[in-house]
Design a protein around this motif. Structure first.
Motif: not given
Length: 378
Positions: A99-105
Motif C-alpha cells: 500500500f506504500e509502493t502501489f498507492p490506491i487512487p
C-alpha cells in the motif's frame, strides 16, 4: 464462521481440504476463537487487541502443533517467546507493505476527497501501524508465504531473506473445476465483458465508467456483467455511471460460488482494473470459464496473465483497446478462450496443497535438525 464465499476464509478452507487428503490434521480458527470479544473492536483497537490475544493463545497452545499458519499482520513479537519446535508460517493474502509502493487512487467525488482530507492522517497512522506490526511478524517468522513474486521482491527490498520466502499461488478446487469445465470455449454470440470483485477504488471503480464508455463506443452492442460487488448494491454501483451508460451494465452483487460458472457462460472477455492484489482470484475464475482477461500490471494478475494481457495501471485506453481487439476478431477470441481454459489448469488446490505440504515438511526437517544439534533451543 469461516465461509467459502469470503476471500481469506475460502482460501484456507480449500487448502485445508487438500492438506487433509495428504494426511495433515488441520484446525481452522476464527478470530473469535482466539479472542471471543474481538468483533466489538475496530481499526487500531482491533489490531492491538487481536495481536495480544493471538500471542497469548500461541504461547499456551503452539507446542501442540507442528505448524502454525497465521496472517502476516498479527504476531509482532520475538520468535523466542513461542515454542521453538513448532514451525511458524506468516501468510500474506495481500501484503500490507504494497500500500506504500502501489498507492490506491482517491475516489473522484468531492465528498470522498473531503473525507480523505479529514481522515487521511488517521488512516495513514493506521497503515503505518499495520506495516510496523507486519514487518516484525515477518522478520520473526520461520517461513513466509506470499501469493505473488512482487510481494517477495518487496520483502527482499525491505531486508527480508529471500531464502525464507515461498511464493505459492491460489487455485480452484476439484469440484468447482468440474463446473467451470462445463463452460464452452466457443465465443458467445453477443459480446459481453465480465468483471468479478468488489466495487471500490482499489478494484478500479474510478476507471470503470471510462472503460465502459470507450468499449461501448467501439462495440455498440456490448454489455457488461459486474459480479460479486458485495460491498455495494446494484443501485449503488450504477450510481457511479452516467445515465447513458447504465443500460450497458448488469450488476449481480451476491451469488453462491457454485453459481459463478453459469453466470460466466455467456461472457466473452474479462477486465480486471485492480490497482493491487494479493493474487487476483477473480482473474483465475474468469480464465477457468474460458474468458481471457485484460488486467493492470500490478501485483497479483501477472501470476496468471502474460504481458500481452497486461497494461500499465490506470491505462484505461490500453485496456479497452485490447478488449475491443478481441471482440472484433472472432478467430483471435476463439484462440484466446482456449488458452484461458488451459492456463487456468495450472492453478489447482490439489497441486498447491502438495507444494504447501512440501514446504512445511522441508522447513520442519531443517528445524528439527537444528534443534538436535542445539538441544537448548527446543
Amino acid at each position: 464462521m469461516p465461509s467459502k464465499e469470503l476471500g481469506v476464509s475460502k482460501v484456507l478452507i480449500e487448502l485445508i481440504k487438500e492438506l487433509q487428503k495428504l494426511g495433515w490434521l488441520c484446525k481452522l480458527l476464527n478470530p473469535t476463537d482466539i479472542c471471543p470479544e474481538i468483533l466489538s473492536y475496530i481499526g487500531i483497537k482491533y489490531q492491538h487487541k487481536y495481536v495480544e490475544s493471538l500471542k497469548n493463545y500461541l504461547q499456551q497452545y503452539a507446542s501442540k502443533y507442528d505448524v502454525i499458519d497465521y496472517d502476516h499482520l498479527y504476531l509482532p513479537y520475538p520468535r523466542s517467546e513461542f515454542s521453538n519446535s513448532t514451525l511458524f508460517v506468516a501468510r500474506s493474502a495481500l501484503l500490507v507493505h504494497h500500500f506504500e509502493t502501489f498507492p490506491i487512487p482517491l475516489q473522484k467525488s468531492w465528498r470522498r476527497k473531503i473525507a480523505h482530507v479529514i481522515k487521511g492522517r488517521s488512516r495513514q497512522s493506521q497503515l503505518q501501524t499495520w506495516i510496523r506490526d507486519a514487518t516484525v511478524t515477518i522478520q520473526e517468522a520461520d517461513l513466509i508465504n506470499v501469493n505473488n513474486y512482487d510481494a517477495k521482491t518487496e520483502l527482499v527490498n525491505r531486508g527480508i531473506s529471500a531464502e525464507k520466502i515461498v511464493v505459492v499461488p491460489l487455485g480452484i478446487s476439484r469440484t468447482r473445476r468440474l463446473l467451470f469445465d462445463a463452460v464452452s470455449s466457443v465465443p458467445p454470440e453477443k459480446p459481453r465483458v465480465a468483471f468479478i470483485g468488489t466495487f471500490d477504488t482499489r478494484k478500479g471503480a474510478n476507471d470503470f465508467p471510462e472503460i465502459v464508455k470507450y468499449i461501448s463506443y467501439h462495440v455498440p452492442d456490448v454489455c457488461f456483467r459486474v459480479l460479486g460487488t458485495k460491498n455495494k448494491t446494484s443501485d449503488e454501483v450504477l450510481s457511479h455511471f452516467p445515465k447513458n451508460l447504465v443500460n450497458y451494465l448488469e450488476v449481480i452483487p451476491n451469488f453462491d460460488s457454485e453459481e459463478l460458472p453459469l453466470l460466466l457462460t455467456d461472457c466473452s472477455v474479462g477486465v480486471f482494473p485492480s490497482y493491487l492484489e494479493g493474487f487476483g482470484f477473480g482473474v483465475l475464475e474468469m480464465l477457468a470459464a474460458s474468458i481471457p482477461v485484460i488486467a493492470y500490471d500490478v501485483p497479483g494478475p501477472p501470476m496468471m496473465l502474460p504481458p500481452e494481457y497486461l497494461v500499465s495501471k490506470g491505462d484505461i485506453k490500453g485496456m479497452s483497446n485490447k478488449v475491443i481487439s478481441l471482440l472484433h476478431d472472432q478467430q483471435k477470441l476463439s484462440a484466446a478462450r482456449l488458452w484461458a481454459k488451459q492456463q487456468s489448469q495450472q492453478f489447482s488446490w490439489q497441486n498447491i496443497a502438495q507444494i504447501t505440504s512440501e514446504n512445511y515438511l522441508r522447513c520442519l526437517e531443517f528445524k528439527r535438525t537444528v534443534n538436535e544439534k542445539s538441544p537448548q533451543l527446543k
